[in-house]
Structures are given as C-alpha cells and as structure tokens.
Design an enzyme around this catalytic site. Sequence first.
Site, PDB file in Angstrom:
ATOM      1  N   MET A  80      33.636  56.368   7.336  1.00 12.27           N
ATOM      2  CA  MET A  80      34.160  55.103   7.901  1.00 12.27           C
ATOM      3  C   MET A  80      35.649  54.972   7.589  1.00 12.27           C
ATOM      4  SD  MET A  80      31.099  52.517   6.861  1.00 12.27           S
ATOM      5  CE  MET A  80      29.369  53.021   6.853  1.00 12.27           C
ATOM      6  N   ASP A 218      19.532  55.539  13.321  1.00 13.32           N
ATOM      7  CA  ASP A 218      20.270  55.237  12.096  1.00 13.32           C
ATOM      8  C   ASP A 218      20.411  53.732  11.919  1.00 13.32           C
ATOM      9  OD1 ASP A 218      22.014  55.198   9.956  1.00 13.32           O
ATOM     10  OD2 ASP A 218      23.658  56.219  10.985  1.00 13.32           O
TER      11      ASP A 218
HETATM   12  C1  DX5 Z   1      25.526  52.401   8.840  1.00 11.31           C
HETATM   13  C2  DX5 Z   1      25.344  53.864   8.567  1.00 11.31           C
HETATM   14  C3  DX5 Z   1      23.992  54.264   8.142  1.00 11.31           C
HETATM   15  C4  DX5 Z   1      23.488  53.650   6.876  1.00 11.31           C
HETATM   16  C5  DX5 Z   1      22.070  53.285   7.115  1.00 11.31           C
HETATM   17  O1  DX5 Z   1      26.711  52.202   9.520  1.00 11.31           O
HETATM   18  O2  DX5 Z   1      25.677  54.645   9.701  1.00 11.31           O
HETATM   19  O3  DX5 Z   1      23.845  55.678   8.080  1.00 11.31           O
HETATM   20  O4  DX5 Z   1      23.536  54.501   5.757  1.00 11.31           O
HETATM   21  O5  DX5 Z   1      21.647  52.571   6.058  1.00 11.31           O
HETATM   22  P1  DX5 Z   1      20.184  51.978   5.923  1.00 11.31           P
HETATM   23  O6  DX5 Z   1      19.215  53.106   6.083  1.00 11.31           O
HETATM   24  O7  DX5 Z   1      20.211  51.382   4.569  1.00 11.31           O
HETATM   25  O8  DX5 Z   1      20.035  50.955   7.028  1.00 11.31           O
HETATM   26 ZN    ZN Z   2      25.147  56.866   9.730  1.00 15.47          ZN
END
Ligand code: DX5
Ligand code: ZN
Length: 268
Positions: A80, A218
């Site tokens: 990010m 995801d």
């Molecule tokens: C969020 C990420 C995800 C995150 C998901 O922007 O891209 O990969 O790690 O987290 P969980 O599984 O906790 O929702």
């Molecule tokens: Zn992700």
Amino acid sequence: MKGWTSSQRIGGQSGQECPLYTELQRARISTASIIYLGQVLDSDLIELAPSILAADFAHLAEQVERATAGGGSVVHVDVMDGHFVPNLTVGPPLVKCLRQATRLPLDCHLMIEDPDRYIAEFAEAGADWISVHQEACRHLNRTLSFIKSYKCRAGVVLNPATPVETLSEVLEIADYVLVMSVNPGFGAQKFIPATLDKMRKLAEMRAARGYAYRIEVDGGVGMDTVGEIVRAGAEILVAGNAVFGKGDPKANAQALVEAARSASFERV
Ligand code: DX5
Ligand code: ZN
C-alpha cells in the site's frame, strides 16, 4: 514458469498422491504429460493464501511457517502506498527477505498508483504473482503483459464498486482475477456479500469463453464466510485476520482449509 505449482493444496493431494497420477503412471504416460495435466487441473484447486498484513512482523518467518503448516500454499503480500489506499505497508525489501524464508509463491497485491514503476523491483525481489488494480491502470493490457515479461503470474484486481465487465477485454491474458470483498486498505473488515455475484460472473465468463484465469478473493474471508465464497466460485482464498489475528496460525489455517474443502463438494 512461476506460480501454479505449490506442493500443498486444499485438495490435499500433491501430484504423487493423486489416484489419477498413479493410473497415468500405470498407463506409462510420460511424466511431462502428467505435469502438464497437473497444471490444467490446477484451475480446479482451492488454495489458502494467508495475508501477512495481519501477522506479527517481528516474527514473520515463524508466522508464515505456522500458516504453511496449516495448509496455506501461497503467501499474500499487501503493498500500500498511502495514495491509492489510505494506508502504508511494505515494499520490495520485505519481499526479498520473505523469499529467503519460504518456498511458497509470493502473491504481491499492489494497491499503489502507477504500478508499472515498481513491477521490475517486485519481480527481482522474488515476487511470483503480481496483481494490479484495474482502477490504477491506464493501460491495463500493457501492464499485465509487462508483469508476464518478468515470468510472473499477472493478476488484475477489482474494487467492490468496479464491475467485472470492465475486464472484458483483458480476461484472456489475465492469470488470475482478484475480487476485493472489502474496500482495500485495511485488514479485519466486514465481508461485502454483493461481491459474491462477481465471483459467480467471473466463473461463468471463464466457462463461456474458455479462458484459464483463476478467481481469488480478498477481504473478510473467515470461518463465517468461506463456505459461500467457495460455492460462489473463488479458488484462491486470501485470509489475514482469520489466520493471524488471534490463536495459532496453523490451527486457524487448518480450520479454513477444512471448511473450504467441505464447501467445494457443495459447488454446483
Ligand atoms: C486489504 C488487503 C487484504 C487484507 C485482508 O486491503 O488487501 O489482503 O489482508 O484482511 P482480512 O483477511 O483480515 O480481511
Ligand atoms: Zn490483499
């Protein structure tokens, strides 16, 4: 070729344990054909991709090892930039360290503006799969081809508000499509049920057009949602909080794998 050849899968069978493999051996079909067949069949396999976003970074190698022991077969790395999403995380140096810590494919999810600028660095650091957001790419076809030029699997990601139809012209060259089931930027958010329809649509479009991309999901994947997600057609399940949030990552991964396996038998 990097990518679809991990040894641990939710299907529970590496090539040698598979009855079909034994039959083919008996029939004296060449190993190369078996490997080829294995790759074709991979599109049916369901894999767990623990997301390190929720891991304890001070003990990252150990945490990844626990999740792997529980059946995780891909390591999901969330990148990010504080612009495309309102959060900052890691970059190529971390990928380079992880490359030394695991043999599993590293799935780098780039939540960044102008991803073309960084693809080479991620590939050289050891990324096996690289995905970019449809919303961040002005020339998506070129970007996916660029990823492939580094022998990485090329994925394209859709935010919850972006329709699958926006990918119509690139699906043929995508190795995987990642459906965001939360708005990207943070872990431990609530799963958005409307995204299930996008997984179904992607599976239908793939069957209708004879394409080979895999479907990844995801965000908010957990024991309460994994069943419907698998039944909707997702094959690569990213899970952060559900694996690393609390308790033992091995036990958490095992439970998810087991639930995903049961749900896969209920697919229509
Ligand atoms: C969020 C990420 C995800 C995150 C998901 O922007 O891209 O990969 O790690 O987290 P969980 O599984 O906790 O929702
Ligand atoms: Zn992700």
